[in-house]
Write a protein that holds these residues in place. Sequence first.
Motif: not given
Ligand SMILES: [Cu+2]
Length: 584
Positions: A271, A320-321
Amino acid sequence: MAYVAVADRDHALHDPQTFVTKYIWSQDHKVIAIQYAVTAIAIGLVALVLSVIMRLQLGFPHTFSLIAPSDYYQAVTMHGMIMVIYLLTALFLGGFGNYLIPLMCGARDMVFPYMNMLSYWVYLLAVLVLVAGFFLPGGPTGAGWTLYPPQAISTGTPGATWGIICMLLSLAIFIVAFTMGGLNYVTTVLQARCRGMTLMRMPLSVWGIFMATILGLLAFPALFVSAIMMTLDATVGTSFFMPAVVSMGRSPAHHGGSPLLFQHLFWFFGHPEVYIVALPAFGIVSDLLSTHARRHIFGYRMMVWAILAIGCLSFVVWAHHMYVSGMNPYFGFFFATTTLIIAVPTALKVYNWVLTLWRGDIHLTVPMLFAIGFIFTFTHGGLTGLFLGNVTVDVPLSATYFVVAHFHMVMGVSPILVVFGAIYHWYPKMTGRMLNDTLGRLHFWITFLGVYAIYLPMHYLGILGVPRRYFAYTTADFPASVQSLNASITVAALIVAVAQLIFLFNLAWSLRHGRTAGGNPWRATTLEWQTPDTPPKHGNWGAKLPVVYRWAYDYSVPGASADFIPQNVPPGAGSPVLAHGSSA
Ligand SMILES: [Cu+2]
Ligand code: HEM
């Protein structure tokens, strides 16, 4: 106050003598920047060709039998990794970071020029090791750019023998190269700014690159250790990530490892990596907008703090992945919240870019076109990020073309538009000549409209449930529109790919035939445009370092005799046009 002496003293120690020390084993940040940029663009073209091959397959599955299904996996993987790491990261930090930091900060060079030179050569080694994967038995890895174990190193995955090892080693080598460069960028910004260049007078390009480098120095180690650990799993049979699995009827000698641990490590890097690419783009686009709208950047301090806030927040959103990894829903709630909080400083930046244009004296130059194009694509990609940041929306959309559309808009197309804008903007400083304007406009319009033709329909495909990383959809029950859309996307992708030849031609042609630029063709305020020579010589500033008296955004100051006042013009000193190097 900035500490000047280091950069100044160093300069005498590494003055280049011969052709080789000047252009090959060069310690000049500008030459290293160009080496980085040329290599990154060259390997980026490989990634572009791979995407064209994939698109031909998807658009016309029965017409071109260019590749087999397993080749498709390899193409997806290599395309993704090359674009993210070897093109964009290398180009923004090794390329623009190297070129701009010393010039914009008023330093003679990076503070550790020898290490800076090594950084490039180690980067080249990383690229070569990566490319070696294409030629070794089994070909490059087809694990997907996320390299998830156990599949990445299990038999049956393309390139599970040599390809994956090349990829992991290459990444480790890349990180060594990045670290050598990165320590330079950070130290130079902190230690080698010229007199008067306070942090809050630095152009936003430098702020973006500086913060991205810090993110890289903190995030890449997670990838580094995972690459080493996975190499050990693949070669000597450790079980860091490899659980006890049965693969193709055999049970390899792994037990007890955690594939989820890899996902955490990967995305702890992955990220922030988005912002390693995005923050330099944010910074550079701010300077392009301000210069070509002849107006100060709106909310400079807010922009700096937004860069810092986004940088910090980018370390607390990684999972969030992983919404579909089976994690506890409360965990997802936490990460959805942090993800949506990042939208606040990001949206602030977008408002400020638009407010910079508001009542500006907008010159629709080629760099400006690309900068405005970026505001569109970035806003668009950012909005779909709000969708995907929410667990309940992401779960059904995960691993569909909606995700492909989202990340291409936000971290593929948007930074690339800034790269183009930046090259059109700084090419005159790097070469002394302007790029051809007509070709530039053509390049912009085809690319900008083309990327929408490519990526807008992909959102629709994703909502229909079309999965990503698939070679063909022949057996799935999708409406006929899916295939016709896929064909039209491919046509658009081909046109966009060919349009890049216009750009490459322009780069080569203008080197000899471009209009001569003068020292400051855009009438810009920042220091790199005030050098005594164009292109700047080794050591950048001739006998005397510049002294800075003002921030980077004195455009259209009421009462001033010109619509820009360079940073090195003292208060009250007559016409800014007198500043050496700037042409009227
Ligand atoms: Cu991300
Ligand atoms: C015109 C330019 C481009 C085209 C036509 C293109 C096309 C594609 C295609 C067809 C895929 C495979 C989708 C799938 O089957 O799942 C893909 C994946 C991907 N692309 Fe691009 N792409 C382009 C530019 C870029 C850029 C600039 C980036 C930089 C961030 C990028 C990053 C990725 C990544 C990370 C993946 C995912 C790889 C994976 O799933 O393992 N692409 N692209």
